[in-house]
Design an enzyme around this catalytic site. Structure first.
Site: not given
Length: 480
Positions: A416, A432
């Site tokens: 993930c 991000c």
């Protein structure tokens, strides 16, 4: 009175035939006479072979062992006829004369003197000067059996200064020549064999310039016909252009800093203008700029010259190729020629990544000669470093991201988008690059006002056995 009239008529006729660069007559009040300069017309191309140095060996046989190199010339120094007219010329006596030349041997000069005597004997009682000058100017070359290449290695004969000395000197005493080859009227006008080649080259150059200046040429830019004195000629290709056109051309190119572009305007011709030609046509200020740019361009092509990296100095410095060190003689800054920083000995250079990238791009775009030049300039080690490090940095930029805490590069293989730094164990978002909570790192992906909302498993692709589907992912996020 008849002889005097004949002399005056003859000298007047000669003066009308030859210009003052060829014939010079005695001034009023002096005995009648003058000087005639005869240049032999040479075939093209014409070569001479000459060695101004002789080995100082005691063995006489070794004195003739010389190395001979060919030199092309367009003109040879002239044969000079100095003559005086006795009062009873031409009725009784011939003119008194001497012949002098730099490159003819004494034997050849004597042959010419004897030939002039023969011409007088065949035409005794008649004026003879025009026949002499015509012979020297038109027939002497064939009379002496000259041809290209012309061997001038033994023009000035050498003799020993003493029996016990190996020092060689010119034979200046005519009695040292055989009677059949030496005439006192034949004067060898050269001090030594060493001076012969420079004298011939200098005369050939000056005569070429004189012939060029008095000839008419058509400029290939403005298509106007002008005297050579108003034109310039590129030495490597012999193309001729008027000075007005070339002045405008030079001014524009130097003003734009293109000193390498001062070439012949002829299509695909790369002949460079000589600095003396540029200096003649442009202003002193513009020539100073040209001279500085030309020096800078020349230094940049030298593999052992670098510029001092200090902005206030920029002095050209010769570097030590073995140690890659350079010491500026102007500001005394000792620096590494690779990274331009203070010299660091055997420690590796700290070259900025953008400079390495620029070097790699320049190296990859260069041809074979360009690559060899860069390898000589920077060294193969620096080139390899530039290739390896820039490739590594590009790969890391494309496939890895830096930990926001310690800066370690992290590559995501699978899983993930919640990442854990292998070095400092910091949690951060792969999408991000923000640091995640230590207690609940998954809450970052469950906040509706966050750009990473519901993107925990984005980019993973199909899961094995379809263990997760979209609804199950939402349930998992709701749980956390």
């Amino acid at each position: 009175m008849a002889d005097k009239e004949d002399q005056e008529d003859e000298l007047t006729a000669l003066a009308s035939i030859y210009d003052n660069s060829v014939l010079t007559l005695s001034q009023d009040g002096e005995e009648p006479g003058g000087q005639f300069v005869a240049c032999f017309p040479l075939p093209h191309p014409f070569y001479i072979q000459i060695d101004p140095h002789r080995e100082k060996q005691e063995d006489e046989a070794n004195l003739n062992k010389v190395t001979q190199d060919l030199t092309e010339v367009k003109f040879l120094p002239p044969v000079t006829l100095n003559f005086g007219l006795p009062p009873d010329y031409p009725s009784v006596h011939p003119p008194q004369f001497t012949l002098s030349c730099k490159w003819l041997t004494r034997h050849q000069l004597s042959r010419l003197c004897h030939k002039l005597d023969e011409l007088w004997e065949e035409n005794s009682g008649c004026v003879i000067l025009f026949m002499w000058t015509n012979f020297l100017q038109s027939e002497a070359y064939d009379f002496l059996d000259l041809s290209s290449p012309l061997d001038l290695s033994n023009v000035v004969c050498l003799r020993r200064t003493s029996k016990s000395d190996n020092v060689l000197a010119p034979r200046t005493n005519p009695s040292e020549d055989t009677p059949s080859s030496s005439d006192p009227r034949g004067i060898q006008d050269i001090a030594s064999q060493q001076l012969l080649l420079p004298a011939i080259r200098d005369f050939s150059h000056q005569e070429q310039l004189r012939q060029f200046q008095k000839s008419v040429y058509s400029c290939k830019v403005c298509f106007m016909e002008k005297l050579g004195s108003l034109c310039i000629q590129f030495s490597q290709c012999d193309h001729v252009y008027c000075k007005d056109c070339m002045k405008d051309y030079f001014v524009i190119q130097i003003g734009e800093g293109n000193v390498a572009a001062l070439t012949c305007p002829e299509d695909q011709c790369q002949s460079q203008a000589h600095p003396a030609q540029v200096k003649e046509l442009v202003s002193p200020e513009l020539f100073t700029r040209y001279d500085q740019l030309l020096l800078k361009t020349s230094l940049e092509t030298m593999t052992d010259v670098v510029y001092c990296p200090r902005p206030v100095c920029q002095f050209p410095v010769i570097m030590d190729r073995e140690s890659n060190m350079a010491s500026c003689p102007s500001c005394h800054y000792v620096f590494c020629v690779l990274c331009k920083l203070v010299f660091h000995g055997l420690s590796p250079c700290k070259i900025k990544s953008d400079e390495l990238k620029k070097l790699r791009e320049e190296y990859q775009a260069a041809d074979e000669m360009g690559k060899k030049f860069l390898e000589k300039k920077y060294g193969k080690r620096t080139i390899e470093q530039a290739l390896e490090e820039t490739w590594s940095s590009e790969w890391l930029e494309q496939y890895a991201k830096q930990c926001p805490s310690c800066g370690t590069h992290i590559q995501k293989i699978d899983g993930c988008n919640k990442m854990t730094c292998t070095k400092c164990r910091c949690y951060f978002c792969w999408l991000c690059n923000h640091t995640l909570s230590r207690t609940n790192p998954y809450s970052h992906f469950n906040m509706s006002n966050n750009s990473c909302f519901n993107r925990l498993f984005e980019g993973m692709g199909p899961m094995d056995g379809d263990f997760f589907d979209f609804e199950e992912e939402e349930d998992f996020l709701n749980l956390i």
